[in-house]
Design a protein around this motif. Structure first.
Motif, PDB file in Angstrom:
ATOM      1  N   ASP A  61       0.810  -1.218   0.000  1.00  0.00           N
ATOM      2  CA  ASP A  61       0.000   0.000   0.000  1.00  0.00           C
ATOM      3  C   ASP A  61       0.846   1.273   0.000  1.00  0.00           C
ATOM      4  OD1 ASP A  61       0.921  -0.478   2.531  1.00  0.00           O
ATOM      5  OD2 ASP A  61      -1.027  -0.381   3.524  1.00  0.00           O
ATOM      6  N   LEU A  62       2.093   1.183  -0.462  1.00  0.00           N
ATOM      7  CA  LEU A  62       2.917   2.372  -0.624  1.00  0.00           C
ATOM      8  C   LEU A  62       2.664   2.961  -2.007  1.00  0.00           C
ATOM      9  CD1 LEU A  62       5.209   4.141   0.645  1.00  0.00           C
ATOM     10  CD2 LEU A  62       6.808   2.743  -0.681  1.00  0.00           C
ATOM     11  N   THR A  63       2.248   4.215  -2.066  1.00  0.00           N
ATOM     12  CA  THR A  63       2.066   4.905  -3.342  1.00  0.00           C
ATOM     13  C   THR A  63       3.440   5.258  -3.901  1.00  0.00           C
ATOM     14  OG1 THR A  63      -0.045   5.833  -2.613  1.00  0.00           O
ATOM     15  CG2 THR A  63       1.039   6.906  -4.466  1.00  0.00           C
ATOM     16  N   THR A  64       3.690   4.953  -5.170  1.00  0.00           N
ATOM     17  CA  THR A  64       5.001   5.233  -5.750  1.00  0.00           C
ATOM     18  C   THR A  64       5.012   6.610  -6.425  1.00  0.00           C
ATOM     19  OG1 THR A  64       4.375   3.909  -7.691  1.00  0.00           O
ATOM     20  CG2 THR A  64       5.650   2.824  -5.967  1.00  0.00           C
ATOM     21  N   THR A  65       4.353   6.784  -7.549  1.00  0.00           N
ATOM     22  CA  THR A  65       4.238   8.093  -8.180  1.00  0.00           C
ATOM     23  C   THR A  65       2.982   8.095  -9.028  1.00  0.00           C
ATOM     24  OG1 THR A  65       5.325   9.744  -9.599  1.00  0.00           O
ATOM     25  CG2 THR A  65       5.632   7.426 -10.176  1.00  0.00           C
ATOM     26  N   HIS A  66       2.395   9.280  -9.189  1.00  0.00           N
ATOM     27  CA  HIS A  66       1.263   9.435 -10.095  1.00  0.00           C
ATOM     28  C   HIS A  66       1.694  10.022 -11.436  1.00  0.00           C
ATOM     29  CE1 HIS A  66      -1.621   9.541  -6.402  1.00  0.00           C
ATOM     30  NE2 HIS A  66      -1.429   8.314  -6.853  1.00  0.00           N
ATOM     31  N   ALA A  67       2.966  10.407 -11.548  1.00  0.00           N
ATOM     32  CA  ALA A  67       3.452  10.932 -12.825  1.00  0.00           C
ATOM     33  C   ALA A  67       3.535   9.789 -13.839  1.00  0.00           C
ATOM     34  CB  ALA A  67       4.822  11.573 -12.643  1.00  0.00           C
ATOM     35  N   PRO A  68       3.066   9.984 -15.075  1.00  0.00           N
ATOM     36  CA  PRO A  68       2.974   8.876 -16.027  1.00  0.00           C
ATOM     37  C   PRO A  68       4.276   8.475 -16.709  1.00  0.00           C
ATOM     38  CG  PRO A  68       2.063  10.878 -16.989  1.00  0.00           C
ATOM     39  CD  PRO A  68       2.356  11.191 -15.557  1.00  0.00           C
ATOM     40  N   ALA A  69       5.321   9.289 -16.658  1.00  0.00           N
ATOM     41  CA  ALA A  69       6.563   8.940 -17.345  1.00  0.00           C
ATOM     42  C   ALA A  69       7.148   7.659 -16.759  1.00  0.00           C
ATOM     43  CB  ALA A  69       7.574  10.074 -17.237  1.00  0.00           C
ATOM     44  N   ALA A  70       7.701   6.816 -17.624  1.00  0.00           N
ATOM     45  CA  ALA A  70       8.239   5.528 -17.177  1.00  0.00           C
ATOM     46  C   ALA A  70       9.395   5.697 -16.205  1.00  0.00           C
ATOM     47  CB  ALA A  70       8.684   4.712 -18.387  1.00  0.00           C
ATOM     48  N   ASP A  71      10.151   6.785 -16.335  1.00  0.00           N
ATOM     49  CA  ASP A  71      11.294   6.992 -15.450  1.00  0.00           C
ATOM     50  C   ASP A  71      11.038   8.075 -14.403  1.00  0.00           C
ATOM     51  OD1 ASP A  71      11.274   9.159 -17.151  1.00  0.00           O
ATOM     52  OD2 ASP A  71      13.429   9.104 -17.582  1.00  0.00           O
ATOM     53  N   ALA A  72       9.764   8.378 -14.124  1.00  0.00           N
ATOM     54  CA  ALA A  72       9.452   9.341 -13.061  1.00  0.00           C
ATOM     55  C   ALA A  72       9.887   8.816 -11.703  1.00  0.00           C
ATOM     56  CB  ALA A  72       7.962   9.672 -13.060  1.00  0.00           C
ATOM     57  N   SER A  73       9.882   7.476 -11.553  1.00  0.00           N
ATOM     58  CA  SER A  73      10.364   6.834 -10.336  1.00  0.00           C
ATOM     59  C   SER A  73      10.991   5.513 -10.727  1.00  0.00           C
ATOM     60  CB  SER A  73       9.212   6.621  -9.345  1.00  0.00           C
ATOM     61  OG  SER A  73       9.657   5.947  -8.179  1.00  0.00           O
ATOM     62  N   TYR A  74      12.197   5.244 -10.232  1.00  0.00           N
ATOM     63  CA  TYR A  74      12.882   4.001 -10.569  1.00  0.00           C
ATOM     64  C   TYR A  74      13.904   3.684  -9.482  1.00  0.00           C
ATOM     65  CZ  TYR A  74      16.302   7.357 -12.443  1.00  0.00           C
ATOM     66  OH  TYR A  74      17.174   8.406 -12.601  1.00  0.00           O
ATOM     67  N   VAL A  75      14.336   2.430  -9.437  1.00  0.00           N
ATOM     68  CA  VAL A  75      15.293   1.970  -8.433  1.00  0.00           C
ATOM     69  C   VAL A  75      16.707   2.101  -8.980  1.00  0.00           C
ATOM     70  CG1 VAL A  75      16.093  -0.049  -7.124  1.00  0.00           C
ATOM     71  CG2 VAL A  75      13.642   0.426  -7.322  1.00  0.00           C
ATOM     72  N   VAL A  76      17.629   2.539  -8.116  1.00  0.00           N
ATOM     73  CA  VAL A  76      19.034   2.661  -8.482  1.00  0.00           C
ATOM     74  C   VAL A  76      19.874   1.748  -7.589  1.00  0.00           C
ATOM     75  CG1 VAL A  76      18.820   5.004  -9.365  1.00  0.00           C
ATOM     76  CG2 VAL A  76      19.337   4.648  -6.951  1.00  0.00           C
ATOM     77  N   GLN A  77      21.025   1.346  -8.097  1.00  0.00           N
ATOM     78  CA  GLN A  77      21.962   0.540  -7.319  1.00  0.00           C
ATOM     79  C   GLN A  77      22.740   1.437  -6.361  1.00  0.00           C
ATOM     80  OE1 GLN A  77      22.457  -2.831  -7.497  1.00  0.00           O
ATOM     81  NE2 GLN A  77      20.812  -3.050  -9.012  1.00  0.00           N
ATOM     82  N   HIS A  89      13.622   9.732  -8.011  1.00  0.00           N
ATOM     83  CA  HIS A  89      12.470  10.446  -8.566  1.00  0.00           C
ATOM     84  C   HIS A  89      13.008  11.505  -9.534  1.00  0.00           C
ATOM     85  CE1 HIS A  89      10.612   8.810  -4.862  1.00  0.00           C
ATOM     86  NE2 HIS A  89       9.514   8.774  -5.603  1.00  0.00           N
ATOM     87  N   LYS A  90      12.371  11.596 -10.694  1.00  0.00           N
ATOM     88  CA  LYS A  90      12.817  12.505 -11.745  1.00  0.00           C
ATOM     89  C   LYS A  90      11.658  13.387 -12.183  1.00  0.00           C
ATOM     90  CE  LYS A  90      14.382  12.384 -16.600  1.00  0.00           C
ATOM     91  NZ  LYS A  90      14.771  11.492 -17.721  1.00  0.00           N
ATOM     92  N   VAL A  91      11.935  14.660 -12.407  1.00  0.00           N
ATOM     93  CA  VAL A  91      10.920  15.588 -12.917  1.00  0.00           C
ATOM     94  C   VAL A  91      11.560  16.494 -13.964  1.00  0.00           C
ATOM     95  CG1 VAL A  91       9.338  17.475 -12.386  1.00  0.00           C
ATOM     96  CG2 VAL A  91       9.589  15.571 -10.773  1.00  0.00           C
ATOM     97  N   THR A  92      10.946  16.575 -15.130  1.00  0.00           N
ATOM     98  CA  THR A  92      11.353  17.495 -16.182  1.00  0.00           C
ATOM     99  C   THR A  92      10.252  18.526 -16.381  1.00  0.00           C
ATOM    100  OG1 THR A  92      12.674  15.825 -17.326  1.00  0.00           O
ATOM    101  CG2 THR A  92      11.986  17.730 -18.614  1.00  0.00           C
ATOM    102  N   LEU A  93      10.579  19.782 -16.113  1.00  0.00           N
ATOM    103  CA  LEU A  93       9.607  20.854 -16.278  1.00  0.00           C
ATOM    104  C   LEU A  93       9.168  20.952 -17.739  1.00  0.00           C
ATOM    105  CD1 LEU A  93      11.343  23.627 -14.111  1.00  0.00           C
ATOM    106  CD2 LEU A  93       9.438  22.123 -13.426  1.00  0.00           C
TER     107      LEU A  93
END
Length: 285
Positions: A61-77, A89-93
């Motif tokens: 039940d953890l909300t990840t992101t509502h932004a539709p871009a595939a790379d708006a949220s992703y896991v890094v090593q 988390h990534k955001v492009t204006l």
């Protein structure tokens, strides 16, 4: 522990130059030295360590992101404190792929996670690690003064945050919109780009003037948390819209920046070890 600050003292502090507040209030607290391995916590209402390798950290039940871009949220090593993973988390204006809920943002949230919600009368400890990755561009003169919200706690139902942590020019600041209080936690983040920064916030949630905020930081090279801010005798629960509970969010919220103001088009931030613990006596080991 410092003496409790009356509201009159808080007002005087608010008028002071921000960079001088934290050193005046600094106080060491026992903590784990950075780099000594992944931590486990006691009495956790929420423990988001991303060791599952997924953006929900294995929490249904953890909300990840509502932004539709595939790379708006992703896991890094490579997470904080020697762990293997963290979340980005990534955001492009100007790009609708990073626009959600009326703003350019990408955030994870606990709005659906009952155990970590807060209500008046609760006392909670919030902890998180964050990194501005290599490539994070400095603030330049002429850009928006207020930058990105990177962590916030807010009542539900479209209310503004009770408190938040944000980038502001080249500093990291704590802000409580109501009342209008703001203080520098990290006077200059630029020497720490590419490094993990640790934050701890103790909150007494109160609908009357008995609440408090106490904030610690642990910067690279520091083996203990240092208290940099303490505000007492505050109303910390005062939503403008009726709300049954509050919750936390982390990531990038860029409502105060824009391409028209010349702000950096794309930002990426990392988070790890996001925890909600029951009361200021809660510990990590």
């Amino acid at each position: 522990m410092p003496a409790r600050l009356p509201i009159s003292t808080i007002a005087l502090l608010a008028a002071a130059a921000l960079p001088t507040i934290a050193p005046q209030m600094a106080q060491a607290a026992p903590a784990l030295a950075p780099g000594s391995g992944h931590r486990t916590c006691t009495s956790a209402q929420l423990d988001v360590d991303y060791e599952s390798g997924t953006t929900d950290s294995g929490i249904e039940d953890l909300t990840t992101t509502h932004a539709p871009a595939a790379d708006a949220s992703y896991v890094v090593q490579g997470g904080a404190h020697g762990s293997t993973h963290a979340v980005a988390h990534k955001v492009t204006l100007g790009d609708p792929g990073y626009f959600s809920n009326g703003a350019y943002r990408s955030e994870s949230a606990t709005d659906l996670h009952e155990a970590s919600r807060f209500r008046p009368g609760d006392t909670d400890r919030y902890e998180f690690s964050t990194k501005l990755p290599t490539g994070w561009e400095d603030w330049s003169e002429g850009e928006s003064a207020n930058g990105e919200i990177i962590f916030q706690a807010k009542p539900a139902n479209a209310n503004q945050p009770s408190w938040l942590i944000m980038t502001k020019r080249n500093e990291i600041a704590f802000r409580s919109p109501v009342p209008n209080l703001q203080y520098a936690l990290v006077a200059d983040y630029r020497p720490h780009i590419g490094q993990w920064l640790d934050f701890r916030i103790d909150v007494g949630w109160a609908a009357d003037a008995t609440g408090y905020y106490r904030v610690w930081t642990r910067l690279p090279g520091q083996s203990t948390y240092r208290k940099v801010l303490e505000l007492n005798d505050l109303v910390t629960w005062q939503p403008a819209n009726p709300a049954d509970f509050g919750y936390i969010k982390w990531g990038l919220y860029r409502a105060a920046t824009s391409l028209e103001d010349g702000d950096v088009p794309t930002r990426v931030i990392y988070h790890d070890d996001v925890r909600v613990l029951d009361g200021p006596g809660a510990t990590v080991s």
